[in-house]
Design a protein around this motif. Structure first.
Motif, mmCIF file in Angstrom:
data_model
loop_
_atom_site.group_PDB
_atom_site.id
_atom_site.type_symbol
_atom_site.label_atom_id
_atom_site.label_comp_id
_atom_site.label_asym_id
_atom_site.label_seq_id
_atom_site.Cartn_x
_atom_site.Cartn_y
_atom_site.Cartn_z
ATOM 1 N N MET A 131 -10.772 -1.945 -7.343
ATOM 2 C CA MET A 131 -10.634 -2.426 -6.753
ATOM 3 C C MET A 131 -8.303 -2.886 -5.971
ATOM 4 O O MET A 131 -7.910 -1.909 -5.643
ATOM 5 C CB MET A 131 -11.365 -3.715 -5.907
ATOM 6 N N ALA A 132 -8.080 -3.180 -6.899
ATOM 7 C CA ALA A 132 -6.926 -3.727 -7.512
ATOM 8 C C ALA A 132 -5.527 -2.085 -7.427
ATOM 9 O O ALA A 132 -4.987 -2.381 -7.308
ATOM 10 C CB ALA A 132 -6.666 -4.761 -8.313
ATOM 11 N N LEU A 133 -6.153 -1.448 -8.380
ATOM 12 C CA LEU A 133 -5.658 -0.030 -8.412
ATOM 13 C C LEU A 133 -5.602 0.342 -6.802
ATOM 14 O O LEU A 133 -4.423 0.731 -6.407
ATOM 15 C CB LEU A 133 -6.213 0.940 -9.331
ATOM 16 N N TYR A 134 -6.628 0.400 -5.840
ATOM 17 C CA TYR A 134 -6.623 1.129 -4.722
ATOM 18 C C TYR A 134 -5.235 0.120 -3.935
ATOM 19 O O TYR A 134 -4.956 0.918 -3.187
ATOM 20 C CB TYR A 134 -7.817 0.730 -4.497
ATOM 21 N N ALA A 135 -5.667 -1.406 -4.290
ATOM 22 C CA ALA A 135 -4.892 -1.884 -3.718
ATOM 23 C C ALA A 135 -3.338 -1.093 -3.633
ATOM 24 O O ALA A 135 -2.205 -1.503 -3.081
ATOM 25 C CB ALA A 135 -5.273 -3.316 -3.328
ATOM 26 N N TRP A 136 -3.077 -1.052 -4.871
ATOM 27 C CA TRP A 136 -1.620 -1.279 -5.648
ATOM 28 C C TRP A 136 -1.406 0.193 -4.663
ATOM 29 O O TRP A 136 -0.011 -0.474 -4.270
ATOM 30 C CB TRP A 136 -1.757 -1.821 -7.328
ATOM 31 N N ILE A 137 -1.870 0.978 -4.522
ATOM 32 C CA ILE A 137 -1.318 1.747 -4.013
ATOM 33 C C ILE A 137 -1.125 2.271 -2.897
ATOM 34 O O ILE A 137 -0.599 3.073 -2.419
ATOM 35 C CB ILE A 137 -2.723 3.646 -4.747
ATOM 36 N N ALA A 138 -2.273 1.490 -2.241
ATOM 37 C CA ALA A 138 -1.323 1.514 -0.726
ATOM 38 C C ALA A 138 -0.821 0.577 -0.777
ATOM 39 O O ALA A 138 -0.446 1.035 0.224
ATOM 40 C CB ALA A 138 -3.903 0.448 -0.107
ATOM 41 N N ILE A 139 -0.795 -0.361 -1.171
ATOM 42 C CA ILE A 139 0.572 -1.566 -1.384
ATOM 43 C C ILE A 139 2.117 -0.382 -1.210
ATOM 44 O O ILE A 139 2.915 -0.505 -0.009
ATOM 45 C CB ILE A 139 0.463 -2.217 -1.471
ATOM 46 N N LEU B 137 7.940 1.567 -9.064
ATOM 47 C CA LEU B 137 9.528 1.919 -8.315
ATOM 48 C C LEU B 137 9.065 1.405 -6.446
ATOM 49 O O LEU B 137 10.314 1.696 -5.932
ATOM 50 C CB LEU B 137 10.031 3.114 -8.266
ATOM 51 N N PRO B 138 7.832 2.174 -5.914
ATOM 52 C CA PRO B 138 7.880 1.763 -4.048
ATOM 53 C C PRO B 138 8.253 0.074 -3.637
ATOM 54 O O PRO B 138 8.960 0.147 -3.111
ATOM 55 C CB PRO B 138 6.261 1.920 -4.302
ATOM 56 N N PHE B 139 7.371 -0.584 -4.842
ATOM 57 C CA PHE B 139 8.218 -2.049 -4.154
ATOM 58 C C PHE B 139 9.483 -2.153 -4.621
ATOM 59 O O PHE B 139 10.465 -2.554 -4.345
ATOM 60 C CB PHE B 139 7.283 -2.645 -5.607
ATOM 61 N N ILE B 140 9.876 -1.788 -5.587
ATOM 62 C CA ILE B 140 11.881 -1.915 -5.458
ATOM 63 C C ILE B 140 12.635 -1.403 -4.768
ATOM 64 O O ILE B 140 13.252 -1.531 -3.825
ATOM 65 C CB ILE B 140 12.069 -1.158 -7.392
ATOM 66 N N LEU B 141 12.173 -0.011 -4.238
ATOM 67 C CA LEU B 141 12.711 0.381 -3.113
ATOM 68 C C LEU B 141 12.141 -0.484 -2.285
ATOM 69 O O LEU B 141 13.410 -0.309 -0.896
ATOM 70 C CB LEU B 141 11.653 1.977 -3.144
ATOM 71 N N PHE B 142 11.620 -0.861 -1.773
ATOM 72 C CA PHE B 142 11.440 -1.703 -0.196
ATOM 73 C C PHE B 142 12.465 -2.578 -0.213
ATOM 74 O O PHE B 142 12.847 -2.990 0.346
ATOM 75 C CB PHE B 142 9.624 -2.325 -0.560
#
Length: 386
Positions: A82-90, A136-141
């Protein structure tokens, strides 16, 4: 009439979402996600935090510094899958929002906006950062939020977004040096205070020994730059420098290169202060140059220059610089568009060397952006600090 306009906006949003998500849906093997890479390290750190073993997280080779490592604490409240899915979704939401706000900031609307979302979704680094659960997506944000906040002169928000860049300190430091040279002292001071608060949070939770553990981890890590591939290719011995400081050749070279990068960032900040360069140069020149010189996973990290590509596209250079702009955009897209990116990425020996097309395309984009930004008119080129 109002209802029709509202419907059109929703239709545009749906089409943008489809354009953005389609490459990921097609390429990413959703049934065989690896549960590794950055996600695994962050989940392990979160687990140790909640197991009264916070001080041990750097023994597990977790990379996030004490300034911000605690931000991953909520992950272990979820089961691994579930944590992995949450990570990818975010991560996907972070990239989508970054694309959305940069379009709004640059005034990109209608069909052009749909093309931007389609381009963004079809970037190899965008798809691969989801596939391999990268940070990287979080750093892009964070980078996008920093750009928007600086453009709107909302320096409190800018400092908060900048705080998130502690996830990649080697990217943060050149930006802060440029800001300091540009006279944005308050922004740097606030960012520093937030960093102190972050360190205190880690020390309260894990004890002061966590600082020593992180320092030891930093010393044990091999500093890297694509330029070292030249030495490795010619088999230059690793430890040929014998001195009181016990520095090896590679560490010496990376230290000198990073010092040179900080000097370049300082002078870029001076040019911003003198209004000879726009503040956007931080994102179109400094960030790509940093990635070019100091990225251990360069193919993933190229996600961070996506906003820079859009900034260059909407710039309005004059004379021969118009042709330079067209060449730069074509070259960078040639290596980042998904089919080409995957073909290059599959050649593992080229991932982080001076022989890589990623290296040369990024270096050319960085230098070319500097030339274009110096003479750009209109568009985003008026983003200056007062």
């Amino acid at each position: 009439m109002a209802g029709s306009i509202k419907t059109n906006k929703w239709l545009e949003f749906v089409l943008a979402t489809v354009c953005f998500l389609t490459p990921m849906v097609v390429v990413v093997p959703w049934s065989k996600l690896e549960q590794s890479n950055d996600f695994a390290k962050c989940y392990a750190a979160s687990y140790l935090m909640h197991s009264d073993a916070y001080r041990l997280i750097y023994n597990a080779n977790v990379f996030a510094p004490p300034v911000i490592g605690w931000i991953f604490s909520p992950l272990s409240y979820l089961k691994l899958k579930m944590a992995l899915y949450a990570w990818i979704a975010i991560a996907i939401i972070a990239m989508f929002v970054s694309c959305l706000v940069i379009c709004q900031s640059l005034g990109i609307k209608g069909s052009k906006k749909l093309w931007v979302f389609a381009f963004f979704g079809a970037l190899g680094p965008c798809v691969m950062s989801v596939w391999h659960e990268q940070l990287l997506p979080f750093i892009l944000f964070a980078l996008t939020g920093l750009y928007i906040s600086l453009k709107k002169r909302r320096f409190i928000y800018a400092s908060i977004y900048q705080f998130l860049l502690w996830l990649k300190p080697y990217i943060l430091f050149p930006i802060m040096i440029s800001e300091l040279a540009a006279g944005q002292t308050n922004l740097v001071v606030i960012s520093f205070l937030l960093a102190v608060i972050g360190v205190l949070i880690s020390c309260v939770r894990g004890g002061t020994s966590i600082l020593w553990n992180y320092w030891q981890l930093c010393l044990s890590q091999k500093l890297d730059t694509p330029l070292l591939s030249l030495l490795q290719a010619f088999a230059v011995p690793n430890h040929i420098l014998v001195s009181a400081w016990q520095l090896d050749l590679y560490r010496s070279i990376t230290t000198v290169l990073y010092g040179a990068l900080l000097v370049i960032a300082f002078f870029a900040g001076k040019e911003i202060k003198a209004k000879k360069l726009p503040l956007s140069i931080l994102f179109t020149f400094i960030v790509p140059l940093t990635l070019c010189l100091f990225s251990s996973i360069l193919p993933y990290d190229l996600l961070l220059i996506a906003p820079a590509i859009l900034l260059v596209v909407v710039s309005q250079p004059q004379g021969w610089r118009k042709y330079l702009k067209a060449i730069l955009v074509l070259v960078i897209l040639a290596v980042l568009i998904l089919p080409d990116y995957l073909a290059i990425f599959s050649l593992g020996i080229f991932r982080n060397t001076v022989f890589s097309p990623f290296f040369w395309a990024t270096l050319a984009f960085s230098i070319g952006s500097l030339i274009i930004e110096r003479q750009s008119v209109g568009g985003h080129a008026d983003v200056h600090d007062s």
